[in-house]
Design a protein around this motif. Structure first.
Motif, PDB file in Angstrom:
ATOM      1  N   ASP A   1      32.010  45.481  54.087  1.00  0.00           N
ATOM      2  CA  ASP A   1      31.003  44.775  53.294  1.00  0.00           C
ATOM      3  C   ASP A   1      31.269  44.779  51.786  1.00  0.00           C
ATOM      4  O   ASP A   1      30.358  44.493  51.001  1.00  0.00           O
ATOM      5  CB  ASP A   1      29.591  45.351  53.536  1.00  0.00           C
ATOM      6  CG  ASP A   1      29.028  45.033  54.901  1.00  0.00           C
ATOM      7  OD1 ASP A   1      29.716  44.338  55.683  1.00  0.00           O
ATOM      8  OD2 ASP A   1      27.910  45.487  55.201  1.00  0.00           O
ATOM      9  N   LEU A   2      32.466  45.086  51.359  1.00  0.00           N
ATOM     10  CA  LEU A   2      32.753  45.098  49.925  1.00  0.00           C
ATOM     11  C   LEU A   2      32.834  43.661  49.404  1.00  0.00           C
ATOM     12  O   LEU A   2      33.626  42.855  49.887  1.00  0.00           O
ATOM     13  CB  LEU A   2      34.071  45.814  49.647  1.00  0.00           C
ATOM     14  CG  LEU A   2      34.389  46.065  48.170  1.00  0.00           C
ATOM     15  CD1 LEU A   2      33.531  47.214  47.637  1.00  0.00           C
ATOM     16  CD2 LEU A   2      35.868  46.373  47.967  1.00  0.00           C
ATOM     17  N   GLY A   3      32.021  43.348  48.420  1.00  0.00           N
ATOM     18  CA  GLY A   3      31.971  42.002  47.879  1.00  0.00           C
ATOM     19  C   GLY A   3      33.104  41.693  46.913  1.00  0.00           C
ATOM     20  O   GLY A   3      33.810  42.584  46.435  1.00  0.00           O
ATOM     21  N   TRP A   4      33.243  40.407  46.600  1.00  0.00           N
ATOM     22  CA  TRP A   4      34.350  39.929  45.765  1.00  0.00           C
ATOM     23  C   TRP A   4      34.324  40.531  44.371  1.00  0.00           C
ATOM     24  O   TRP A   4      35.363  40.774  43.768  1.00  0.00           O
ATOM     25  CB  TRP A   4      34.271  38.396  45.683  1.00  0.00           C
ATOM     26  CG  TRP A   4      35.445  37.748  45.011  1.00  0.00           C
ATOM     27  CD1 TRP A   4      36.763  37.858  45.355  1.00  0.00           C
ATOM     28  CD2 TRP A   4      35.400  36.854  43.894  1.00  0.00           C
ATOM     29  NE1 TRP A   4      37.545  37.085  44.528  1.00  0.00           N
ATOM     30  CE2 TRP A   4      36.730  36.456  43.612  1.00  0.00           C
ATOM     31  CE3 TRP A   4      34.371  36.329  43.099  1.00  0.00           C
ATOM     32  CZ2 TRP A   4      37.050  35.568  42.578  1.00  0.00           C
ATOM     33  CZ3 TRP A   4      34.689  35.447  42.084  1.00  0.00           C
ATOM     34  CH2 TRP A   4      36.016  35.081  41.825  1.00  0.00           C
ATOM     35  N   THR A   5      33.144  40.800  43.838  1.00  0.00           N
ATOM     36  CA  THR A   5      33.036  41.350  42.474  1.00  0.00           C
ATOM     37  C   THR A   5      32.682  42.832  42.472  1.00  0.00           C
ATOM     38  O   THR A   5      32.236  43.353  41.453  1.00  0.00           O
ATOM     39  CB  THR A   5      31.979  40.572  41.661  1.00  0.00           C
ATOM     40  OG1 THR A   5      30.690  40.739  42.268  1.00  0.00           O
ATOM     41  CG2 THR A   5      32.317  39.094  41.589  1.00  0.00           C
ATOM     42  N   ASP A   6      32.906  43.506  43.584  1.00  0.00           N
ATOM     43  CA  ASP A   6      32.489  44.911  43.690  1.00  0.00           C
ATOM     44  C   ASP A   6      33.520  45.910  43.178  1.00  0.00           C
ATOM     45  O   ASP A   6      33.410  47.106  43.452  1.00  0.00           O
ATOM     46  CB  ASP A   6      32.143  45.250  45.151  1.00  0.00           C
ATOM     47  CG  ASP A   6      30.768  44.729  45.557  1.00  0.00           C
ATOM     48  OD1 ASP A   6      30.045  44.215  44.681  1.00  0.00           O
ATOM     49  OD2 ASP A   6      30.427  44.830  46.748  1.00  0.00           O
ATOM     50  N   LEU A   7      34.510  45.446  42.447  1.00  0.00           N
ATOM     51  CA  LEU A   7      35.504  46.312  41.821  1.00  0.00           C
ATOM     52  C   LEU A   7      35.524  46.023  40.327  1.00  0.00           C
ATOM     53  O   LEU A   7      35.284  44.887  39.904  1.00  0.00           O
ATOM     54  CB  LEU A   7      36.903  46.062  42.399  1.00  0.00           C
ATOM     55  CG  LEU A   7      37.095  46.204  43.907  1.00  0.00           C
ATOM     56  CD1 LEU A   7      38.487  45.708  44.302  1.00  0.00           C
ATOM     57  CD2 LEU A   7      36.911  47.658  44.342  1.00  0.00           C
ATOM     58  N   SER A   8      35.857  47.016  39.530  1.00  0.00           N
ATOM     59  CA  SER A   8      35.970  46.790  38.083  1.00  0.00           C
ATOM     60  C   SER A   8      36.993  45.708  37.792  1.00  0.00           C
ATOM     61  O   SER A   8      36.782  44.839  36.930  1.00  0.00           O
ATOM     62  CB  SER A   8      36.373  48.092  37.380  1.00  0.00           C
ATOM     63  OG  SER A   8      35.430  49.108  37.613  1.00  0.00           O
ATOM     64  N   SER A   9      38.103  45.733  38.519  1.00  0.00           N
ATOM     65  CA  SER A   9      39.184  44.770  38.284  1.00  0.00           C
ATOM     66  C   SER A   9      38.831  43.367  38.760  1.00  0.00           C
ATOM     67  O   SER A   9      39.558  42.414  38.463  1.00  0.00           O
ATOM     68  CB  SER A   9      40.471  45.242  38.972  1.00  0.00           C
ATOM     69  OG  SER A   9      40.237  45.549  40.332  1.00  0.00           O
ATOM     70  N   TYR A  10      37.720  43.220  39.488  1.00  0.00           N
ATOM     71  CA  TYR A  10      37.253  41.900  39.917  1.00  0.00           C
ATOM     72  C   TYR A  10      35.944  41.516  39.232  1.00  0.00           C
ATOM     73  O   TYR A  10      35.302  40.548  39.631  1.00  0.00           O
ATOM     74  CB  TYR A  10      37.080  41.861  41.436  1.00  0.00           C
ATOM     75  CG  TYR A  10      38.355  41.558  42.194  1.00  0.00           C
ATOM     76  CD1 TYR A  10      38.626  40.283  42.683  1.00  0.00           C
ATOM     77  CD2 TYR A  10      39.293  42.551  42.440  1.00  0.00           C
ATOM     78  CE1 TYR A  10      39.794  39.997  43.388  1.00  0.00           C
ATOM     79  CE2 TYR A  10      40.471  42.290  43.142  1.00  0.00           C
ATOM     80  CZ  TYR A  10      40.704  41.010  43.614  1.00  0.00           C
ATOM     81  OH  TYR A  10      41.874  40.737  44.311  1.00  0.00           O
ATOM     82  N   GLY A  11      35.543  42.305  38.219  1.00  0.00           N
ATOM     83  CA  GLY A  11      34.428  41.868  37.392  1.00  0.00           C
ATOM     84  C   GLY A  11      33.127  42.638  37.492  1.00  0.00           C
ATOM     85  O   GLY A  11      32.134  42.217  36.889  1.00  0.00           O
ATOM     86  N   SER A  12      33.078  43.740  38.217  1.00  0.00           N
ATOM     87  CA  SER A  12      31.815  44.478  38.302  1.00  0.00           C
ATOM     88  C   SER A  12      31.413  45.004  36.925  1.00  0.00           C
ATOM     89  O   SER A  12      32.236  45.494  36.157  1.00  0.00           O
ATOM     90  CB  SER A  12      31.923  45.651  39.277  1.00  0.00           C
ATOM     91  OG  SER A  12      30.709  46.400  39.268  1.00  0.00           O
TER      92      SER A  12
END
Length: 505
Positions: A42-53
């Motif tokens: 269930d990890l979303g597209w923006t759920d990482l710092s490198s993807y914009g969280s």
């Protein structure tokens, strides 16, 4: 001896030495790369710092992206977990193997559309990625979630894995039946309970580290299939991490759930521990690491009325037909092989992972089974920057989901995405390059493009023999309203069973 004769003798001597060296090099055993596939639930597209969280801290996963390549248009093959995981293991679209919903799915017997009978498992006649690698001499281990069949004869140890730790029929930690969710006791039939309050992700990481340590002197390559239970509900994390994020949340943040943020960090800690272990054992340089998710991030549902995560700028989330439900982070690292710090915008999808791993590891696999695959290898795109030879990617979900989805099919071709919803026979068309949030339906303005994509979608559905929903003869509008109140029926619900009995259904 003349000078010319000396030159000729020297030439032949060098030639003989070259042949000897070539012969020795050809006898040298080629070392196969180790492979780790990390899948976060269930990890979303923006759920990482490198993807914009703007809240979640993921330094270890971000380091994978820094030392490897990330994809910005990576997709799960379904908006829910089991079908995407089946694709990863088989290299096929869910529609081809008829495993099209999470196992065992929600029951909606009185909806407008009757869903088709579908396969609630990965059948044993499929040649899984693990089986192919095992046949190539790999040691194989599965850790974490499986959720690809109710019977224990369908679990990882029967699908190509030498070791199975924590993989069984359930799709999430259970907070019932003498279990405590993410904290021990787990009530997991493939994982012994630990001491009270041991955290599941830390336990699985410990098992992974023990496996690596026990094989540190082995020349046998390994395939580690680490499928996290995080960040699936129930939302549970260690208090100190929750408190940390409670203090960091700002009013204008997209991401605002401190417990979810803590669960993301638990996952990130695990990645860091495993990568550090590989480095200490001298195995990191020859290990392919792939990191992704099985579907988009969960926004919230009847059990979690407050926001779980946000997929902004994408529309909606897990279980729904829009980008927030299927676009996922995807990172590949193989030091000195895959370029560092690169970003690729080529669309890729879950079934591509199987042939890509084989391509990176220079493994042919079963040629007969390879012909049945839907996945396309993007190994050359990773290593050389080549394009992927494919015109479109597809989805097919002939089911209902409590996040809002109604039975649908969809296609992405270039920058265009078309969605067909069966219940109301509607078609939506979006240009994702100009409208990533899918706010403007261009079906009427771009009718020729819609017709082109609709034709492509129909051809694909016929090709994979996709099962279609039909009009439901038991449609009950009054009882349908029961779902709109926020509750869905399960097979075991007393109210559901009583209604069936009362109406002789």
């Amino acid at each position: 001896m003349s000078g010319k004769t000396k030159q000729i003798m020297k030439y032949f001597l060098l030639l003989i030495v070259s042949f000897v060296l070539i012969g020795c090099d050809s006898d040298k055993k080629v070392e196969k790369p180790n492979i780790i596939l990390f899948v976060v639930d269930d990890l979303g597209w923006t759920d990482l710092s490198s993807y914009g969280s703007d809240l979640y801290q993921t330094p270890n996963v971000d380091k994978l992206a820094k030392n490897g390549t990330k994809f910005t248009n990576a997709y799960a093959s379904c908006t829910v977990c089991s079908p995407s995981r089946a694709s990863l293991m088989t290299g096929k679209y869910p529609a081809r193997i008829n495993c099209t919903d999470w196992i065992s799915g929600h029951q909606k017997p009185f909806a407008k559309m009757a869903i088709p009978d579908w396969t609630e498992q990965v059948n044993l006649d499929e040649v899984t990625l693990a089986e192919t690698l095992k046949n190539e001499g790999y040691s194989t281990i599965h850790l974490g979630k499986w959720h690809l069949g109710e019977s224990d004869k369908l679990w990882p140890e029967y699908q190509g894995f030498d070791i199975n730790i924590g993989g069984w029929s359930k799709g999430a930690p259970q907070k019932a039946n003498n279990s405590n969710g993410y904290f021990s006791p787990y009530g997991n039939l493939r994982l012994e309970d630990g001491p009270d309050n041991e955290y599941l992700t830390e336990r699985l990481t410990h098992e992974a580290l023990q496996y690596l340590e026990s094989n540190k002197g082995s020349e046998v390559p390994f395939f580690m299939n680490f499928w996290f239970y995080n960040v699936h509900t129930p939302l549970q994390a260690k208090k100190e991490k929750v408190d940390k994020y409670s203090a960091l949340i700002k009013g204008e943040s997209n991401h605002k759930n401190p417990t979810y943020a803590a669960m993301v960090e638990h996952m990130d800690d695990a990645i860091g521990d495993i990568v550090n272990k590989l480095e200490s054992l001298g195995k990191l340089n020859n290990t392919i690491i792939i990191f992704t998710s099985d579907n988009g991030g969960l926004i919230g549902n009847y059990g979690f009325p407050n926001e779980v995560t946000s997929n902004v700028p994408l529309r909606s989330g897990k279980g729904d037909i829009y980008e927030g439900g299927v676009r996922v982070p995807f990172i590949a690292q193989w030091l000195n092989k895959i370029p560092k710090g690169k970003s690729i915008d080529i669309p890729i999808i879950s079934p591509d992972v199987y042939p890509t791993i084989l391509g990176l590891a220079d493994i042919n696999g079963d040629p007969n089974y390879n012909k049945e695959m839907d996945g396309v290898s993007f190994s050359e795109a990773l290593i050389k920057g080549d394009d992927v030879d494919r015109k479109a990617i597809f989805w097919h979900y002939p089911h209902y989901h409590l996040e809002g989805a109604k039975p649908y099919s969809a296609i992405r071709k270039g920058d265009w995405k078309l969605i067909e919803v069966f219940e109301n026979k509607s078609i939506e068309l979006y240009n994702l390059k100009e409208d990533i949030g899918e706010t403007q339906n261009l079906f009427f303005e771009q009718s020729k493009k819609a017709e082109e994509l609709m034709n492509d979608l129909n051809v694909w559905r016929n090709k994979v023999d996709a099962q279609l929903p039909e009009e439901n003869p038991n449609y009950q509008e009054d009882f349908e309203s029961f779902y709109k109140k926020g509750k869905w029926l399960q097979k075991s619900d007393g109210e559901y069973l009583e209604y069936l009995k009362k109406n002789h259904l």
